[in-house]
Design an enzyme around this catalytic site. Structure first.
Site, PDB file in Angstrom:
ATOM      1  N   GLU A   2      -0.824   4.305   9.456  1.00 40.74           N
ATOM      2  CA  GLU A   2      -1.878   3.494  10.066  1.00 40.74           C
ATOM      3  C   GLU A   2      -2.543   4.250  11.212  1.00 40.74           C
ATOM      4  O   GLU A   2      -1.858   4.815  12.067  1.00 40.74           O
ATOM      5  CB  GLU A   2      -1.269   2.180  10.575  1.00 40.74           C
ATOM      6  CG  GLU A   2      -2.281   1.080  10.820  1.00 40.74           C
ATOM      7  CD  GLU A   2      -1.614  -0.284  10.946  1.00 40.74           C
ATOM      8  OE1 GLU A   2      -1.429  -0.974   9.926  1.00 40.74           O
ATOM      9  OE2 GLU A   2      -1.278  -0.657  12.093  1.00 40.74           O
ATOM     10  N   HIS A 120      15.851   4.279  11.257  1.00 41.44           N
ATOM     11  CA  HIS A 120      16.511   2.978  11.301  1.00 41.44           C
ATOM     12  C   HIS A 120      17.082   2.673   9.919  1.00 41.44           C
ATOM     13  O   HIS A 120      16.953   3.456   8.991  1.00 41.44           O
ATOM     14  CB  HIS A 120      15.572   1.867  11.785  1.00 41.44           C
ATOM     15  CG  HIS A 120      14.297   1.767  11.034  1.00 41.44           C
ATOM     16  ND1 HIS A 120      13.078   2.121  11.593  1.00 41.44           N
ATOM     17  CD2 HIS A 120      14.013   1.355   9.777  1.00 41.44           C
ATOM     18  CE1 HIS A 120      12.119   1.923  10.706  1.00 41.44           C
ATOM     19  NE2 HIS A 120      12.658   1.465   9.603  1.00 41.44           N
ATOM     20  N   HIS A 195      12.945  -3.441  14.829  1.00 39.38           N
ATOM     21  CA  HIS A 195      12.037  -2.340  14.480  1.00 39.38           C
ATOM     22  C   HIS A 195      10.777  -2.848  13.796  1.00 39.38           C
ATOM     23  O   HIS A 195       9.974  -2.074  13.288  1.00 39.38           O
ATOM     24  CB  HIS A 195      12.744  -1.273  13.636  1.00 39.38           C
ATOM     25  CG  HIS A 195      12.747  -1.523  12.163  1.00 39.38           C
ATOM     26  ND1 HIS A 195      13.732  -2.227  11.530  1.00 39.38           N
ATOM     27  CD2 HIS A 195      11.884  -1.161  11.184  1.00 39.38           C
ATOM     28  CE1 HIS A 195      13.485  -2.281  10.232  1.00 39.38           C
ATOM     29  NE2 HIS A 195      12.374  -1.650  10.001  1.00 39.38           N
TER      30      HIS A 195
END
Length: 272
Positions: A2, A120, A195
């Site tokens: 993004e 993560h 997250h």
């Protein structure tokens, strides 16, 4: 991936250390080991569940399947998981390199510096204080990210005063956030924070409720450009399929798990 605009700064001093200013353009890359990590989890969940009795382990839930660290199965799993982590790290490095090349063709001379690359959905061996004593713990973070506070020995020098950058991704139509780790989080959550906003419904539910093409048009009207090879994939990532990321971040901030630094708004979202 993004392309985002820095819309708001909450902590000027930390944001300056992170190199973030209002109206800066940043690029966020969220990518893992693709199918490898899922495959590792699926296979070892089955193997550990079947081997539980052998190790005198009673499982209250199959999803809590486990094995002793020094057992052949435990060692095999840790090796496979670390291979998945390495695959994800390499994958993001490649994507970052290609992104830098693409940006350089449009904006010659522009350098894209890296703020932080954090893994993560992993298990990491860390030192934590339990009842006043330092202990080595394997910390599993599923749907969570590491958030070391200021002064933590595992942080690079540049982040020793601020704490670790904590990257919280929103959906393709909502904001994302940059936070920093806190000292309190070490005691409250083994230096962990969320997250992302977290899904409010499954991908299957979302694909039934929304049409990808309609979402692309609606987001375009808001000035957000979506590029994806799959309209189903767009539907699965509909903004309303996720919880309110701003509310989630505010709660993490108030709980002391991580502190708000900057708010990012999407401009271009590329789904791969």
């Amino acid at each position: 991936m993004e392309v985002q605009r820095v819309a708001e700064i909450f902590d000027q001093a930390v944001a300056k250390t992170f190199g973030l200013h209002v109206d800066d353009v940043v690029i966020s890359i969220h990518c893992g080991s693709r199918g490898l990590g899922h495959q590792i989890g699926t296979e070892f969940l089955k193997d550990m569940a079947m081997s539980a009795a052998q190790y005198q382990i009673v499982l209250p839930d199959r999803e809590l399947a486990c094995a002793p660290l020094n057992s052949p199965l435990g060692k095999k799993y840790l090796g496979a998981m670390r291979a998945g982590i390495n695959c994800a790290l390499a994958n993001r490095q490649i994507i970052t390199h290609l992104t830098r090349q693409a940006v350089a063709t449009i904006f010659p001379g522009i350098h894209l510096g890296l703020l932080y690359d954090v893994s993560h959905n992993t298990c990491k061996l860390e030192q934590h204080t339990i009842n006043g004593q330092k202990k080595a713990l394997y910390v599993h973070r599923k749907g969570a990210t590491r958030a070391f506070g200021p002064g933590h020995p595992d942080l690079p020098d540049v982040f020793k005063k601020t704490g670790q950058p904590v990257l919280i991704g929103g959906s393709m139509g909502t904001s994302s956030y940059v936070l920093c780790g806190t000292k309190e989080s070490e005691q409250r959550a083994f230096s962990s924070a969320c997250h992302g906003a977290g899904r409010a419904m499954s991908r299957t539910q979302a694909s039934k409720q929304w049409q990808g093409r309609t979402l692309v048009d609606e987001l375009a009207a808001q000035g957000i450009i979506i590029r994806s090879p799959s309209m189903r994939g767009v539907a699965e990532e509909a903004p309303s399929a996720y919880k309110d990321v701003s509310a989630v971040v505010d709660i993490a901030d108030r709980a002391g798990l991580a502190r708000k630094v900057a708010k990012l708004e999407p401009v271009i979202c590329i789904k791969g």
